[in-house]
Enzyme design. Structure first.
Site, PDB file in Angstrom:
ATOM      1  N   ASP A   1      99.516  68.515 138.373  1.00  0.00           N
ATOM      2  CA  ASP A   1     100.705  68.913 137.601  1.00  0.00           C
ATOM      3  C   ASP A   1     101.832  67.900 137.733  1.00  0.00           C
ATOM      4  O   ASP A   1     102.949  68.232 138.138  1.00  0.00           O
ATOM      5  CB  ASP A   1     101.163  70.333 137.969  1.00  0.00           C
ATOM      6  CG  ASP A   1     100.292  71.396 137.305  1.00  0.00           C
ATOM      7  OD1 ASP A   1      99.193  71.061 136.824  1.00  0.00           O
ATOM      8  OD2 ASP A   1     100.710  72.571 137.257  1.00  0.00           O
TER       9      ASP A   1
ATOM     10  N   HIS B   1      94.318  71.812 143.395  1.00  0.00           N
ATOM     11  CA  HIS B   1      95.559  72.229 142.753  1.00  0.00           C
ATOM     12  C   HIS B   1      95.723  73.750 142.736  1.00  0.00           C
ATOM     13  O   HIS B   1      96.764  74.282 143.122  1.00  0.00           O
ATOM     14  CB  HIS B   1      95.629  71.696 141.314  1.00  0.00           C
ATOM     15  CG  HIS B   1      96.876  72.149 140.622  1.00  0.00           C
ATOM     16  ND1 HIS B   1      98.115  71.644 140.937  1.00  0.00           N
ATOM     17  CD2 HIS B   1      97.085  73.092 139.666  1.00  0.00           C
ATOM     18  CE1 HIS B   1      99.033  72.257 140.204  1.00  0.00           C
ATOM     19  NE2 HIS B   1      98.436  73.134 139.417  1.00  0.00           N
TER      20      HIS B   1
ATOM     21  N   ARG C   1      97.798  85.091 135.356  1.00  0.00           N
ATOM     22  CA  ARG C   1      97.955  84.027 134.359  1.00  0.00           C
ATOM     23  C   ARG C   1      97.068  84.225 133.140  1.00  0.00           C
ATOM     24  O   ARG C   1      97.222  83.534 132.143  1.00  0.00           O
ATOM     25  CB  ARG C   1      97.578  82.676 134.978  1.00  0.00           C
ATOM     26  CG  ARG C   1      98.408  82.284 136.168  1.00  0.00           C
ATOM     27  CD  ARG C   1      97.797  81.050 136.802  1.00  0.00           C
ATOM     28  NE  ARG C   1      98.438  80.708 138.058  1.00  0.00           N
ATOM     29  CZ  ARG C   1      99.469  79.894 138.182  1.00  0.00           C
ATOM     30  NH1 ARG C   1     100.011  79.334 137.127  1.00  0.00           N
ATOM     31  NH2 ARG C   1      99.973  79.620 139.374  1.00  0.00           N
TER      32      ARG C   1
ATOM     33  N   ASN D   1      96.083  71.913 136.444  1.00  0.00           N
ATOM     34  CA  ASN D   1      95.793  72.566 135.160  1.00  0.00           C
ATOM     35  C   ASN D   1      96.633  71.982 134.024  1.00  0.00           C
ATOM     36  O   ASN D   1      96.324  72.179 132.853  1.00  0.00           O
ATOM     37  CB  ASN D   1      96.005  74.082 135.260  1.00  0.00           C
ATOM     38  CG  ASN D   1      97.443  74.454 135.568  1.00  0.00           C
ATOM     39  OD1 ASN D   1      98.001  74.013 136.569  1.00  0.00           O
ATOM     40  ND2 ASN D   1      98.045  75.271 134.727  1.00  0.00           N
ATOM     41  N   HIS D   2      97.691  71.222 134.357  1.00  0.00           N
ATOM     42  CA  HIS D   2      98.502  70.589 133.303  1.00  0.00           C
ATOM     43  C   HIS D   2      98.039  69.185 132.943  1.00  0.00           C
ATOM     44  O   HIS D   2      98.629  68.561 132.065  1.00  0.00           O
ATOM     45  CB  HIS D   2      99.985  70.598 133.683  1.00  0.00           C
ATOM     46  CG  HIS D   2     100.652  71.890 133.336  1.00  0.00           C
ATOM     47  ND1 HIS D   2     101.299  72.113 132.146  1.00  0.00           N
ATOM     48  CD2 HIS D   2     100.718  73.059 134.015  1.00  0.00           C
ATOM     49  CE1 HIS D   2     101.754  73.347 132.102  1.00  0.00           C
ATOM     50  NE2 HIS D   2     101.416  73.943 133.243  1.00  0.00           N
TER      51      HIS D   2
ATOM     52  N   ASP E   1     103.205  70.113 142.851  1.00  0.00           N
ATOM     53  CA  ASP E   1     103.592  69.867 141.463  1.00  0.00           C
ATOM     54  C   ASP E   1     104.897  69.052 141.383  1.00  0.00           C
ATOM     55  O   ASP E   1     105.850  69.338 142.113  1.00  0.00           O
ATOM     56  CB  ASP E   1     103.860  71.188 140.732  1.00  0.00           C
ATOM     57  CG  ASP E   1     102.670  72.145 140.753  1.00  0.00           C
ATOM     58  OD1 ASP E   1     101.915  72.128 141.732  1.00  0.00           O
ATOM     59  OD2 ASP E   1     102.531  72.914 139.794  1.00  0.00           O
TER      60      ASP E   1
ATOM     61  N   ASP F   1     104.487  67.670 132.064  1.00  0.00           N
ATOM     62  CA  ASP F   1     104.849  68.886 131.317  1.00  0.00           C
ATOM     63  C   ASP F   1     106.085  69.561 131.912  1.00  0.00           C
ATOM     64  O   ASP F   1     106.344  69.492 133.107  1.00  0.00           O
ATOM     65  CB  ASP F   1     103.694  69.906 131.260  1.00  0.00           C
ATOM     66  CG  ASP F   1     102.599  69.499 130.274  1.00  0.00           C
ATOM     67  OD1 ASP F   1     102.887  68.675 129.388  1.00  0.00           O
ATOM     68  OD2 ASP F   1     101.473  70.016 130.387  1.00  0.00           O
ATOM     69  N   ARG F   2     106.796  70.257 131.024  1.00  0.00           N
ATOM     70  CA  ARG F   2     108.024  70.985 131.327  1.00  0.00           C
ATOM     71  C   ARG F   2     109.197  70.034 131.562  1.00  0.00           C
ATOM     72  O   ARG F   2     110.119  69.999 130.770  1.00  0.00           O
ATOM     73  CB  ARG F   2     107.854  71.941 132.509  1.00  0.00           C
ATOM     74  CG  ARG F   2     106.851  73.026 132.197  1.00  0.00           C
ATOM     75  CD  ARG F   2     106.814  74.073 133.281  1.00  0.00           C
ATOM     76  NE  ARG F   2     105.955  75.173 132.887  1.00  0.00           N
ATOM     77  CZ  ARG F   2     106.319  76.174 132.116  1.00  0.00           C
ATOM     78  NH1 ARG F   2     107.549  76.218 131.653  1.00  0.00           N
ATOM     79  NH2 ARG F   2     105.479  77.114 131.794  1.00  0.00           N
TER      80      ARG F   2
ATOM     81  N   HIS G   1     100.517  74.646 142.508  1.00  0.00           N
ATOM     82  CA  HIS G   1     100.316  75.517 141.344  1.00  0.00           C
ATOM     83  C   HIS G   1     101.312  76.668 141.206  1.00  0.00           C
ATOM     84  O   HIS G   1     101.387  77.294 140.165  1.00  0.00           O
ATOM     85  CB  HIS G   1      98.871  76.053 141.419  1.00  0.00           C
ATOM     86  CG  HIS G   1      98.315  76.691 140.190  1.00  0.00           C
ATOM     87  ND1 HIS G   1      98.525  76.203 138.915  1.00  0.00           N
ATOM     88  CD2 HIS G   1      97.501  77.781 140.031  1.00  0.00           C
ATOM     89  CE1 HIS G   1      97.864  76.965 138.047  1.00  0.00           C
ATOM     90  NE2 HIS G   1      97.244  77.921 138.698  1.00  0.00           N
TER      91      HIS G   1
ATOM     92  N   HIS H   1     105.809  67.964 137.849  1.00  0.00           N
ATOM     93  CA  HIS H   1     106.196  68.429 136.502  1.00  0.00           C
ATOM     94  C   HIS H   1     107.291  67.626 135.800  1.00  0.00           C
ATOM     95  O   HIS H   1     108.293  68.187 135.370  1.00  0.00           O
ATOM     96  CB  HIS H   1     106.623  69.900 136.579  1.00  0.00           C
ATOM     97  CG  HIS H   1     105.460  70.850 136.506  1.00  0.00           C
ATOM     98  ND1 HIS H   1     104.571  70.862 135.436  1.00  0.00           N
ATOM     99  CD2 HIS H   1     105.023  71.793 137.367  1.00  0.00           C
ATOM    100  CE1 HIS H   1     103.649  71.794 135.659  1.00  0.00           C
ATOM    101  NE2 HIS H   1     103.884  72.360 136.822  1.00  0.00           N
TER     102      HIS H   1
END
Length: 498
Positions: free
Chosen positions: A270, A351, A399, A302-303, A241, A273-274, A426, A243
């Site tokens: 990923d 991922h 989750r 998943n993002h 990731d 995001d964030r 992840h 991010h």
């Protein structure tokens, strides 16, 4: 995503008898200690101590509310939801319980369920302006989602590309930034782009659209399971990731060399995001995919999905830097990202992880129709969302999506498919990586000091064709301009996590 074990509620007062005064006192001490750990952002220790307090006094709604918040901070939304619900069972007037549960549902993209909780807060506190604002914001999102669904079914997959006229977009004279050369990405363009981004400048929208349209075409031709061969003398770098942490991405290239045909990379989902430089990260990665289509690989996380992007920042960031139309194109491009990659028929990279049931083969992965938003269950969902666990078997996911799988599940899957190793991402790991399941399941995470608060290292892996044994390289976070993580994220989620 932070790694947190689910604490059990064994021992203590138990259902049969009320807690003694000594137990009540000790539980309060544990809660106070947990609060200190929470303030210091040591959420793992906070979870442990709140759980211990609950073991001594299982009837205190506030303990469950606090535990729920600690799980929210470590992205264990399934656990956060369960604990907020328990808090509300114990005390139906505990307003923070509704906020926590609403935040958990928001984080899982369950906006209608969140709206019901905000409705309750407004009922319990009719004069609370803050509650009213949250209710109105959530109501707006629910309406917007319903509208988007109606449009989506109406237009049935009409591509944004069809409504773009890139040729007629003019680049103003005062724009002095990088431009594609004859509509093509070159190494010179990529170097200019990274420097331009480093200086916090924006790529011209025409160039951004050119990259997106071209990369969609490249990705759409790929299989769902990409299969590559590494010769004896070759190596590939696998990153986890990133991010939206653009300055840490630049640092990876600084430490490990720019991508090239001789220096191939796999980025394992990923990308966005964030972190608040998601646009910069994703357009840089897409640029390298166009420059080295055979030697620069991107897998979906998943993002790379609408639900996550609407909540965790990419949608807000693209709308702030460009337009809603461009976000819609990002969404289309993400749907064509492959879901897994197999190297030399021995190492499988995805991922999230393995599957909610046994018997899945590489052929089943090849057959997944990936050009869509992921479903709530099934192999596509599992590849993006599942996590390993230390104990055998499978259990409910922390989750709230997919499952957790044990060493026996990994062993059976590898044997059935004649594989030796899975590499996944992840989850935040303090050292940037983790080797689990008797060496058969490796996690790699490449966003150091995740969200500017986790204090973790990042890492990347070298895999050599000669032995395919993972060689880990750790690195620490570098400074970035003062734009905070989650700056573009949904305000409601931020409020629910306070």
């Amino acid at each position: 995503m932070a790694e947190t074990e689910r604490a059990g509620n064994g021992g203590g007062a138990g259902p049969g008898r009320p807690p003694s005064s000594a137990e009540l006192e000790r539980a309060e001490e544990l809660k106070a200690q947990a609060n200190e750990f929470f303030k210091g952002k040591d959420y793992e220790s906070a979870v442990r101590l709140y759980s211990s307090a609950i073991e001594l006094n299982p009837c205190n709604a506030i303990y469950y509310g606090n535990l729920s918040l600690a799980y929210l901070r470590t992205e264990c939304y399934g656990y956060a939801l369960a604990d907020a619900t328990r808090a509300l069972q114990l005390d139906g007037k505990y307003v923070k319980g509704y906020y926590r549960r609403a935040a958990s549902n928001m984080a899982l993209g369950k906006f209608k369920a969140a709206l019901r909780d905000y409705e309750m807060v407004v009922k319990v506190r009719p004069n609370d302006k803050d509650a009213k604002l949250k209710y109105q914001e959530c109501h707006r999102i629910v309406k917007q989602k319903a509208f988007e669904r109606a449009i989506a079914s109406d237009e049935h997959k009409r591509s944004v590309v069809d409504s773009l006229d890139i040729e007629s977009m003019t680049i103003e004279d005062e724009y002095s930034g990088p431009k594609l050369e004859d509509g093509k990405v070159t190494l010179a363009f990529m170097k200019d782009l990274m420097q331009w981004y480093k200086d916090q400048k924006k790529l011209h929208r025409k160039c951004a659209y050119q990259i997106l349209v071209q990369v969609k075409e490249v990705l759409a031709k790929l299989p769902t399971l990409v299969e590559t061969t590494l010769q004896e003398t070759e190596k590939v770098t696998v990153c986890g990731d990133t991010h939206g942490q653009f300055y840490d991405l630049l640092n990876i290239f600084e430490l490990n060399g720019l991508p090239s045909e001789a220096n191939p990379y796999i980025f394992n989902g990923d990308f966005v995001d964030r972190g608040s430089f998601s646009v910069e990260v994703i357009l840089t990665l897409f640029g390298f995919k166009l420059l080295y289509p055979e030697h620069f690989h991107l897998l979906r996380g998943n993002h790379e999905t609408d639900n996550m992007n609407q909540i965790y920042g990419l949608e807000g960031e693209v709308k702030a830097k460009y337009t809603a139309q461009m976000f819609a194109l990002f969404s289309e491009v993400f749907e064509w990202l492959p879901l897994a990659q197999c190297i030399n028929g021995k190492v499988l990279i995805m991922h999230g992880g393995l599957f909610s049931e046994d018997g899945v083969t590489l052929d089943d992965i090849r057959k997944i129709e990936r050009n869509r938003q992921p479903p709530d269950s099934g192999p596509m969902c599992d590849l993006l969302w599942s996590d390993p666990q230390p104990q055998n078997g499978r259990s409910v996911s922390k989750r709230g999506v997919s499952c957790q799988f044990g060493p026996d599940v990994t062993k059976r899957f590898l044997e059935r498919n004649r594989l030796e190793l899975i590499i996944r991402s992840h989850e935040v790991k303090p050292e940037g990586y983790e080797v689990a399941h008797d060496g058969r399941c490796v996690t790699v995470f490449s966003a150091p000091n995740y969200c500017d608060q986790m204090g973790n290292k990042g890492s990347y892996i070298h895999l050599r064709g000669s032995d395919l044994r993972p060689d880990f390289h750790q690195f620490t976070a570098v400074p970035h301009p003062n734009v905070k993580p989650m700056m573009y994220a949904n305000t409601l989620l931020q409020l629910g996590m306070m």
